[in-house]
Design a protein around this motif. Structure first.
Motif, PDB file in Angstrom:
ATOM      1  N   PHE A 137     -10.727  12.980   0.720  1.00  0.00           N
ATOM      2  CA  PHE A 137      -9.650  12.029   0.452  1.00  0.00           C
ATOM      3  C   PHE A 137      -9.291  11.943  -1.024  1.00  0.00           C
ATOM      4  O   PHE A 137      -8.555  11.054  -1.426  1.00  0.00           O
ATOM      5  N   GLY A 138      -9.806  12.853  -1.835  1.00  0.00           N
ATOM      6  CA  GLY A 138      -9.539  12.808  -3.272  1.00  0.00           C
ATOM      7  C   GLY A 138      -8.075  12.981  -3.618  1.00  0.00           C
ATOM      8  O   GLY A 138      -7.612  12.514  -4.666  1.00  0.00           O
ATOM      9  N   HIS A 139      -7.304  13.670  -2.767  1.00  0.00           N
ATOM     10  CA  HIS A 139      -5.875  13.877  -3.010  1.00  0.00           C
ATOM     11  C   HIS A 139      -5.009  13.065  -2.059  1.00  0.00           C
ATOM     12  O   HIS A 139      -3.788  13.271  -2.005  1.00  0.00           O
ATOM     13  N   ASN A 140      -5.604  12.153  -1.334  1.00  0.00           N
ATOM     14  CA  ASN A 140      -4.842  11.309  -0.413  1.00  0.00           C
ATOM     15  C   ASN A 140      -4.022  10.300  -1.207  1.00  0.00           C
ATOM     16  O   ASN A 140      -4.575   9.471  -1.923  1.00  0.00           O
ATOM     17  N   SER A 141      -2.696  10.352  -1.087  1.00  0.00           N
ATOM     18  CA  SER A 141      -1.827   9.494  -1.902  1.00  0.00           C
ATOM     19  C   SER A 141      -1.085   8.440  -1.087  1.00  0.00           C
ATOM     20  O   SER A 141      -0.474   7.536  -1.663  1.00  0.00           O
ATOM     21  N   ILE A 142      -1.110   8.535   0.250  1.00  0.00           N
ATOM     22  CA  ILE A 142      -0.329   7.628   1.095  1.00  0.00           C
ATOM     23  C   ILE A 142      -1.201   7.073   2.225  1.00  0.00           C
ATOM     24  O   ILE A 142      -1.952   7.812   2.864  1.00  0.00           O
ATOM     25  N   LEU A 143      -1.090   5.767   2.466  1.00  0.00           N
ATOM     26  CA  LEU A 143      -1.720   5.130   3.618  1.00  0.00           C
ATOM     27  C   LEU A 143      -0.637   4.361   4.371  1.00  0.00           C
ATOM     28  O   LEU A 143      -0.054   3.410   3.843  1.00  0.00           O
ATOM     29  N   VAL A 144      -0.348   4.797   5.602  1.00  0.00           N
ATOM     30  CA  VAL A 144       0.666   4.146   6.433  1.00  0.00           C
ATOM     31  C   VAL A 144      -0.033   3.237   7.444  1.00  0.00           C
ATOM     32  O   VAL A 144      -0.905   3.684   8.190  1.00  0.00           O
ATOM     33  N   ILE A 145       0.362   1.969   7.450  1.00  0.00           N
ATOM     34  CA  ILE A 145      -0.212   1.001   8.377  1.00  0.00           C
ATOM     35  C   ILE A 145       0.790   0.736   9.493  1.00  0.00           C
ATOM     36  O   ILE A 145       1.929   0.326   9.239  1.00  0.00           O
ATOM     37  N   GLY A 146       0.399   1.004  10.732  1.00  0.00           N
ATOM     38  CA  GLY A 146       1.258   0.700  11.871  1.00  0.00           C
ATOM     39  C   GLY A 146       1.461  -0.801  12.013  1.00  0.00           C
ATOM     40  O   GLY A 146       0.643  -1.606  11.545  1.00  0.00           O
ATOM     41  N   GLU A 147       2.541  -1.202  12.668  1.00  0.00           N
ATOM     42  CA  GLU A 147       2.888  -2.623  12.765  1.00  0.00           C
ATOM     43  C   GLU A 147       1.791  -3.434  13.453  1.00  0.00           C
ATOM     44  O   GLU A 147       1.437  -4.529  12.991  1.00  0.00           O
ATOM     45  N   ASP A 148       1.228  -2.930  14.539  1.00  0.00           N
ATOM     46  CA  ASP A 148       0.170  -3.665  15.235  1.00  0.00           C
ATOM     47  C   ASP A 148      -1.072  -3.811  14.363  1.00  0.00           C
ATOM     48  O   ASP A 148      -1.722  -4.866  14.367  1.00  0.00           O
ATOM     49  N   ALA A 149      -1.399  -2.755  13.621  1.00  0.00           N
ATOM     50  CA  ALA A 149      -2.549  -2.828  12.720  1.00  0.00           C
ATOM     51  C   ALA A 149      -2.285  -3.812  11.589  1.00  0.00           C
ATOM     52  O   ALA A 149      -3.193  -4.541  11.154  1.00  0.00           O
ATOM     53  N   ALA A 150      -1.034  -3.862  11.102  1.00  0.00           N
ATOM     54  CA  ALA A 150      -0.679  -4.801  10.036  1.00  0.00           C
ATOM     55  C   ALA A 150      -0.763  -6.245  10.519  1.00  0.00           C
ATOM     56  O   ALA A 150      -1.156  -7.147   9.775  1.00  0.00           O
ATOM     57  N   LYS A 151      -0.392  -6.475  11.785  1.00  0.00           N
ATOM     58  CA  LYS A 151      -0.510  -7.831  12.343  1.00  0.00           C
ATOM     59  C   LYS A 151      -1.966  -8.215  12.550  1.00  0.00           C
ATOM     60  O   LYS A 151      -2.329  -9.386  12.458  1.00  0.00           O
ATOM     61  N   LYS A 152      -2.800  -7.213  12.848  1.00  0.00           N
ATOM     62  CA  LYS A 152      -4.225  -7.469  13.020  1.00  0.00           C
ATOM     63  C   LYS A 152      -4.872  -7.884  11.706  1.00  0.00           C
ATOM     64  O   LYS A 152      -5.764  -8.733  11.677  1.00  0.00           O
ATOM     65  N   GLY A 153      -4.418  -7.254  10.598  1.00  0.00           N
ATOM     66  CA  GLY A 153      -4.906  -7.677   9.286  1.00  0.00           C
ATOM     67  C   GLY A 153      -5.432  -6.532   8.445  1.00  0.00           C
ATOM     68  O   GLY A 153      -5.915  -5.523   8.947  1.00  0.00           O
ATOM     69  N   LYS A 191       0.950 -11.779   4.227  1.00  0.00           N
ATOM     70  CA  LYS A 191       0.350 -13.041   3.788  1.00  0.00           C
ATOM     71  C   LYS A 191      -1.095 -13.096   4.250  1.00  0.00           C
ATOM     72  O   LYS A 191      -1.369 -12.944   5.448  1.00  0.00           O
ATOM     73  N   GLU A 192      -1.991 -13.263   3.297  1.00  0.00           N
ATOM     74  CA  GLU A 192      -3.426 -13.320   3.597  1.00  0.00           C
ATOM     75  C   GLU A 192      -3.833 -12.130   4.467  1.00  0.00           C
ATOM     76  O   GLU A 192      -4.466 -12.285   5.508  1.00  0.00           O
ATOM     77  N   THR A 193      -3.435 -10.948   4.038  1.00  0.00           N
ATOM     78  CA  THR A 193      -3.771  -9.647   4.623  1.00  0.00           C
ATOM     79  C   THR A 193      -3.148  -9.397   6.001  1.00  0.00           C
ATOM     80  O   THR A 193      -3.533  -8.457   6.682  1.00  0.00           O
ATOM     81  N   LYS A 194      -2.154 -10.200   6.400  1.00  0.00           N
ATOM     82  CA  LYS A 194      -1.522  -9.981   7.701  1.00  0.00           C
ATOM     83  C   LYS A 194      -0.003  -9.923   7.576  1.00  0.00           C
ATOM     84  O   LYS A 194       0.590 -10.596   6.729  1.00  0.00           O
ATOM     85  N   LEU A 195       0.621  -9.125   8.443  1.00  0.00           N
ATOM     86  CA  LEU A 195       2.073  -9.042   8.499  1.00  0.00           C
ATOM     87  C   LEU A 195       2.617 -10.292   9.175  1.00  0.00           C
ATOM     88  O   LEU A 195       2.269 -10.600  10.311  1.00  0.00           O
ATOM     89  N   VAL A 196       3.501 -11.002   8.463  1.00  0.00           N
ATOM     90  CA  VAL A 196       4.054 -12.247   9.016  1.00  0.00           C
ATOM     91  C   VAL A 196       5.571 -12.202   9.154  1.00  0.00           C
ATOM     92  O   VAL A 196       6.165 -13.126   9.713  1.00  0.00           O
ATOM     93  N   GLY A 197       6.215 -11.154   8.646  1.00  0.00           N
ATOM     94  CA  GLY A 197       7.662 -11.078   8.755  1.00  0.00           C
ATOM     95  C   GLY A 197       8.229  -9.932   7.943  1.00  0.00           C
ATOM     96  O   GLY A 197       7.496  -9.130   7.363  1.00  0.00           O
ATOM     97  N   TRP A 198       9.583  -9.888   7.901  1.00  0.00           N
ATOM     98  CA  TRP A 198      10.277  -8.818   7.195  1.00  0.00           C
ATOM     99  C   TRP A 198      11.381  -9.401   6.320  1.00  0.00           C
ATOM    100  O   TRP A 198      11.942 -10.451   6.616  1.00  0.00           O
ATOM    101  N   MET A 199      11.688  -8.688   5.234  1.00  0.00           N
ATOM    102  CA  MET A 199      12.820  -9.006   4.366  1.00  0.00           C
ATOM    103  C   MET A 199      13.740  -7.805   4.308  1.00  0.00           C
ATOM    104  O   MET A 199      13.281  -6.662   4.378  1.00  0.00           O
ATOM    105  N   SER A 200      15.038  -8.060   4.140  1.00  0.00           N
ATOM    106  CA  SER A 200      15.968  -6.959   3.924  1.00  0.00           C
ATOM    107  C   SER A 200      15.739  -6.381   2.531  1.00  0.00           C
ATOM    108  O   SER A 200      15.116  -7.024   1.676  1.00  0.00           O
ATOM    109  N   ASP A 201      16.258  -5.180   2.288  1.00  0.00           N
ATOM    110  CA  ASP A 201      16.058  -4.575   0.973  1.00  0.00           C
ATOM    111  C   ASP A 201      16.772  -5.357  -0.125  1.00  0.00           C
ATOM    112  O   ASP A 201      16.295  -5.417  -1.263  1.00  0.00           O
ATOM    113  N   ASP A 202      17.916  -5.992   0.191  1.00  0.00           N
ATOM    114  CA  ASP A 202      18.611  -6.813  -0.805  1.00  0.00           C
ATOM    115  C   ASP A 202      17.813  -8.079  -1.127  1.00  0.00           C
ATOM    116  O   ASP A 202      17.752  -8.503  -2.295  1.00  0.00           O
TER     117      ASP A 202
END
Length: 412
Positions: free
Chosen positions: A104-120, A235-246
């Motif tokens: 993992f020395g060259h690992n530059s990206i970590l993608v968290i799926g939505e369900d995993a983000a809601k889990k925390g 918020k507190e390590t969990k996905l609680v919502g979304w914002m638009s890019d603006d």
């Protein structure tokens, strides 16, 4: 024992010592490693962690380099997944099917799926803090679906998709400033701050069919591509919502994180309703002032923005100071409204992604300790005043809009 015998014993001991010290008993050869460029974390249907790896295929990379960067007949990466009750167990399960040890020395990206983000995120953060082989500089993205599908998508402009994603994040942060490039150490710092909230970029697959094969890249138009979308409110390590890019750009203004950006605006609000001009932000500085009154906190954000006119559909005389003043007022209105919408979205999610709580803590540390248990109620009662000063330093190479120039030519 004579002097000669002692000398021989010393030489023999030194020889044995050097033999023991010179060896690398735990070395791993390069041909035994599987270089990971990106990883994704999801939650399976049975509730276990699913860890996906985007592993680089060295032979394919060298073949692509030999054809002046063009795609070879083999995909540059391979993606596979493992499951486990813990994240580390899922990683260890890779030894059941991978011929090489994951590196993992060259690992530059970590993608968290939505369900995993809601889990925390707490278990993910703990893993990165506890293991020396994990990079705290890895950039974090949140997928609205599952994270694995993001790793499977190939890019036409970059051989290794993980590196391409990192460059997209860097360019967006530098030229648009809508959503900061959040690295693992940024997430850790924010979760330990008084606000305990942060925005993380969303990554999506836009278009039609996913691009997972080399043949799909051998054409001028690809059916789909990876792009940044909204901002995930954590918020507190969990996905609680979304914002638009603006709205996320409004948070960037409030938190003094704007490097450069573009603001579309109405050149003459008295005559037009559609946005026909663009202001290029070259410099932005935000000063936050906090005052306490009757148990409530009044926060003032003074934002000073410098830039230039990048585009206009107006026929106004740009040499007239009054014209520039009206344009500056129009840009100011856009930024103020953007910040207010961002603040409203932040309050709706009850997540202080702008870091205002930290400002209150710094100025009133004793009062903050007394009300820390009720910080959410305190955050809801914060009054925010936004003051913006816009300085349009230049208007480009022409003092007149093209509309005005073309009208003059038609009159002649």
């Amino acid at each position: 024992m004579g002097r000669m015998g002692r000398s021989r014993r010393i030489i023999l001991l030194l020889g044995l010592s050097s033999a023991l010290l010179g060896g690398c008993w735990d070395r791993t050869e390069l041909n035994e490693l599987a270089i990971t460029s990106a990883a994704a974390l999801d939650v399976s249907k049975n509730g276990e962690w699913t860890l996906s790896f985007q592993v680089v295929i060295p032979s394919s990379i060298s073949a692509a380099a030999g054809t002046a960067g063009g795609p070879s007949g083999q995909v540059p990466v391979v993606v596979y997944s493992t499951e486990g009750e813990t994240i580390k167990e899922a990683t260890s399960e890779s030894y059941m099917e991978a011929p090489r040890k994951l590196y993992f020395g060259h690992n530059s990206i970590l993608v968290i799926g939505e369900d995993a983000a809601k889990k925390g995120f707490s278990q993910i953060v703990d893993l990165y803090l506890r293991n020396s082989d994990s990079r705290e500089t890895v950039s974090i993205l949140v997928a609205s679906g599952d994270g694995r599908s993001i790793l499977e998508q190939l890019l036409s402009s970059e051989t290794i998709p993980g590196i391409g994603l990192e460059r997209i994040l860097e360019k967006q942060e530098r030229y648009l400033s809508k959503i900061p490039n959040v690295r693992m150490y940024d997430l850790i710092k924010k979760q330990l701050s008084p606000g305990r909230s942060i925005l993380i970029p969303e990554i999506i697959i836009s278009g039609g069919k996913e691009v997972t094969g080399i043949d799909q890249l051998k054409q001028t138009t690809v059916p789909s591509k990876l792009r940044l979308g909204r901002a995930a409110i954590i918020k507190e390590t969990k996905l609680v919502g979304w914002m638009s890019d603006d709205e996320a750009l409004g948070i960037s203004f409030l938190s003094d994180q704007v490097n450069s950006s573009t603001i579309p605006f109405i050149s003459n609000p008295e005559k037009k309703e559609a946005k026909d001009s663009t202001f290029a932000v070259s410099n932005s500085k935000t000063r936050i002032t906090v005052r306490q009154s009757e148990g409530k906190y009044n926060v003032t954000a003074d934002i000073k923005v410098d830039g230039w006119l990048n585009e206009t559909g107006s026929s106004c005389n740009l040499l007239d100071p009054e014209t520039i003043r009206k344009m500056e007022e129009s840009v100011k209105t856009e930024i103020v409204n953007m910040c207010k919408r961002a603040w409203a979205a932040s309050k709706k999610a009850n997540a202080d992604v702008a870091g205002i709580s930290e400002r209150i803590y710094r100025k009133y540390p004793k009062q903050w300790k007394q009300m820390e248990q009720d910080r959410e109620d305190v955050f809801k009662k914060i009054n925010l005043q936004v003051n913006v000063e816009v300085n349009m330093k230049k208007v480009g190479l022409s003092n007149k809009g093209y509309n005005k120039l073309s009208k003059k030519e038609q009159e002649q």
